[in-house]
Design an enzyme around this catalytic site. Structure first.
Site, PDB file in Angstrom:
ATOM      1  N   HIS A  38      23.620  82.546   8.539  1.00  0.00           N
ATOM      2  CA  HIS A  38      25.061  82.726   8.679  1.00  0.00           C
ATOM      3  C   HIS A  38      25.675  81.725   9.652  1.00  0.00           C
ATOM      4  O   HIS A  38      24.996  81.235  10.567  1.00  0.00           O
ATOM      5  CB  HIS A  38      25.362  84.139   9.189  1.00  0.00           C
ATOM      6  CG  HIS A  38      25.486  85.157   8.105  1.00  0.00           C
ATOM      7  ND1 HIS A  38      26.463  86.126   8.100  1.00  0.00           N
ATOM      8  CD2 HIS A  38      24.770  85.348   6.978  1.00  0.00           C
ATOM      9  CE1 HIS A  38      26.338  86.884   7.016  1.00  0.00           C
ATOM     10  NE2 HIS A  38      25.310  86.425   6.330  1.00  0.00           N
ATOM     11  N   GLU A 107      28.793  83.470   0.721  1.00  0.00           N
ATOM     12  CA  GLU A 107      29.876  84.337   1.181  1.00  0.00           C
ATOM     13  C   GLU A 107      30.959  83.472   1.825  1.00  0.00           C
ATOM     14  O   GLU A 107      30.661  82.534   2.567  1.00  0.00           O
ATOM     15  CB  GLU A 107      29.366  85.334   2.220  1.00  0.00           C
ATOM     16  CG  GLU A 107      28.308  86.287   1.714  1.00  0.00           C
ATOM     17  CD  GLU A 107      27.618  86.998   2.876  1.00  0.00           C
ATOM     18  OE1 GLU A 107      28.024  88.124   3.187  1.00  0.00           O
ATOM     19  OE2 GLU A 107      26.698  86.419   3.458  1.00  0.00           O
TER      20      GLU A 107
END
Length: 321
Positions: A38, A107
């Protein structure tokens, strides 16, 4: 027998701590490990987002046995597929064959940072499919020139290649991604125990391939403290992939989950020290046909007691499933 894994959550602990945690997971007897990749945490209360590939390199040197895996890397926006191929080949060499490359369509939370906009879901899957093709060609030692619908590659080649390339996993959420995983991947990845995902994966060519799921839990001797921590850091978990993949940042996740109550979280995430509750949460994955389940312990500062509990009480019971 289902294999039980450990999750290094880059969103909830710093890089040195993450490496120490996976060393502890190896010592505790976990069968494998996975690592999130991330740029942002989902919620500010998680507080971290270090570079997963540096952590993986350090983990490869600090451990001896436990397999390592990205869960998952997006090879289309923040990273070009030729860069992902180079990183993955290097990790396979550093880990002496213990690395698996988990890939997904990404994402918005992490991919928007490079300023390229956020494509529609069907475009993201087209990009992922083309990226896997490029990565496979580079893993094969080819000199790659590629001019496709989504990517250009000019005279790329990997100079340090392992004898066996890293197996490639693809994350799925619907029939189209299951089709891609079935014919293009060596294993399938999912975060929900949905039998229809496994059956679609098998139907599209995935028979006999590993199937890796993930489950969040929050161990604590104080169940109320566990529920509070899970609500503070993981209340986004119930939003589902179709929602979570579109939200652009921690503030959006906070807004989207502002009405989620602690009792709602406690219903979906095993909280406390009840081994049976974790077993019952793992069982749907086993029944759906998953061969591996990676557990997430919520709370970066609560890994050591969890690892001790897992070694002494949880893992022996889960191995009986």
């Amino acid at each position: 027998m289902v294999q039980i894994g450990y999750t290094m959550m880059t969103e909830q602990a710093g890089p040195r701590e993450l490496v120490g945690h996976v060393v502890g997971a190896e010592r505790a007897g976990f069968d494998f490990s996975v690592t999130s990749d991330h740029y942002f945490p989902w919620l500010e209360s998680q507080g971290h987002a270090s570079y997963a590939w540096c952590v993986l390199g350090a983990a490869a040197q600090a451990t001896e046995r436990i397999p390592l895996m990205t869960y998952v890397t997006c090879p289309t926006t923040r990273y070009h597929p030729v860069v992902v191929a180079q990183k993955a080949a290097t990790m396979q060499l550093l880990s002496q064959g213990r690395f698996r490359l988990g890939l997904g369509s990404g994402e918005n939370l992490n991919e928007h940072v490079v300023g390229g906009g956020w494509p529609a879901a069907h475009v993201r899957l087209e990009m992922l499919e083309e990226a896997v093709e490029i990565i496979r060609s580079l893993f094969a030692g080819e000199n790659v020139n590629h001019h496709g619908a989504r990517f250009d590659v000019e005279n790329a080649r990997l100079w340090d290649l392992p004898d066996a390339p890293p197996p490639i996993g693809v994350a799925v959420s619907g029939d189209r991604s299951c089709e891609l995983a079935g014919h293009a991947a060596d294993l399938v990845i999912a975060t929900e125990p949905r039998p229809e995902l496994i059956s679609a994966f098998v139907r599209h060519g995935g028979a006999g391939k590993p199937r890796v799921g993930q489950l969040a839990i929050c161990y604590d001797t104080d169940r109320d403290a566990a529920i509070a921590r899970a609500h503070d850091q993981f209340r986004w978990f119930g939003g589902g992939w179709r929602v979570n993949s579109e939200l652009p940042g921690p503030a959006a996740f906070a807004g989207a989950t502002q009405f989620v109550r602690p009792e709602d979280v406690a219903e979906s995430i095993p909280c406390g020290g009840d081994v049976d509750a974790v077993v019952e949460a793992v069982r749907p994955y086993v029944d759906a046909g998953f061969t591996e389940v990676a557990l997430i312990q919520i709370g970066g500062e609560h890994q050591e007691p969890y690892l001790e509990w897992a070694e002494q009480k949880l893992l022996p019971v889960l191995r009986e499933l």
